[in-house]
Design an enzyme around this catalytic site. Structure first.
Site, PDB file in Angstrom:
ATOM      1  N   LYS A  61      21.087   5.040 -10.098  1.00 22.34           N
ATOM      2  CA  LYS A  61      21.632   6.089 -11.380  1.00 22.34           C
ATOM      3  C   LYS A  61      22.850   6.557 -11.227  1.00 22.34           C
ATOM      4  CE  LYS A  61      16.908   6.132 -13.534  1.00 22.34           C
ATOM      5  NZ  LYS A  61      16.383   6.398 -12.624  1.00 22.34           N
ATOM      6  N   ASP A  64      29.159   9.153 -12.092  1.00 21.41           N
ATOM      7  CA  ASP A  64      30.184   9.593 -11.222  1.00 21.41           C
ATOM      8  C   ASP A  64      31.981   9.920 -11.946  1.00 21.41           C
ATOM      9  OD1 ASP A  64      32.007  11.668  -9.252  1.00 21.41           O
ATOM     10  OD2 ASP A  64      29.789  11.381  -7.903  1.00 21.41           O
ATOM     11  N   ASN A  67      36.207   5.633 -10.463  1.00 21.14           N
ATOM     12  CA  ASN A  67      36.261   5.288  -8.866  1.00 21.14           C
ATOM     13  C   ASN A  67      34.972   5.364  -8.190  1.00 21.14           C
ATOM     14  OD1 ASN A  67      38.426   4.097  -6.583  1.00 21.14           O
ATOM     15  ND2 ASN A  67      38.327   5.836  -5.611  1.00 21.14           N
TER      16      ASN A  67
END
Length: 232
Positions: A61, A64, A67
């Site tokens: 999961k 963030d 990138n």
């Protein structure tokens, strides 16, 4: 056979997990490795499952900055997992970057799915984090965003499957936790359904943990569930 069952490996030790794995047939299920086992055992454990011919759903999961999530998804692809997920609430750009980084892998890319609303969450849980919507409304919103980003599907509870199938088409994968065969306890899942009912509603894959992993005869339970789905 292309089984719809994904067995959730929620164990504290490698020995316990492999004891279960060595009792079941990779043609009858895939395996899900989540945060606890992956944090403890790492990529080597995933490779041991793959050596036993199991497809692996890496259920971490990711959530963030875009990138970072994209690079994590690329690492999952390099590991050779069958499926990997991220939180759809991370936003459109995060999901798009994750999908785009898989382009060089072609047909070998893992299935990439978004997590909508955790099956343990109810209206009050969402309200407490600032979301003034029902779980169903939030799932639909995030599922549409996931499809817009080009992902392959979403994780959703069984109760959301039917409406998502109608809204998002037949090619969008629906992965469904909260599956409990008849007679099983609900545990910490709040929105649950039997395997056959979930598949009839339109689920592609069913995540099942304790009803199989804590059974006296896991292989027999697995065969029984597959048999119940054979004619649907």
């Amino acid at each position: 056979m292309d089984s719809k069952i994904i067995v959730a490996l929620d164990y504290e030790t490698e020995a316990e997990a492999l004891s279960l794995v060595d009792q079941i047939d990779p043609s009858l299920c895939r395996l899900k490795v989540g945060k606890e086992m992956f944090t403890t055992l790492g990529t080597n454990f995933v490779k041991q499952l793959q050596e036993r011919k199991f497809d692996v759903f890496l259920d971490l999961k990711f959530h963030d900055i875009p990138n970072t999530v994209a690079r994590a998804v690329r690492s999952a692809a390099d590991l050779g997992v069958w499926m990997v997920d991220l939180h759809a609430s991370g936003g459109l750009r995060m999901m798009e970057e994750a999908k785009n980084i898989l382009e060089p892998y072609g047909k070998d890319a893992p299935i990439l799915i978004g997590v909508t609303v955790l099956t343990s969450m109810e209206d009050l849980d969402l309200l407490q984090i600032g979301i003034n919507a029902s779980p169903m409304e939030q799932v639909i919103r995030l599922a549409h965003l996931t499809q817009r980003a080009g992902l392959d599907g979403v994780v959703c509870s069984p109760q959301e499957v039917e409406i998502l199938r109608k809204n998002l088409g037949s090619d969008f994968k629906l992965v469904t936790p909260g599956i409990r065969p008849v007679g099983s306890e609900f545990g910490d899942q709040r929105r649950v359904m039997t395997p056959s009912a979930a598949v009839r509603s339109g689920a592609d894959y069913l995540v099942i943990g304790r009803p199989i992993t804590q059974a006296e005869n896991p292989a027999e339970v697995l065969r029984s569930i597959n048999a119940s789905l054979a004619n649907i």
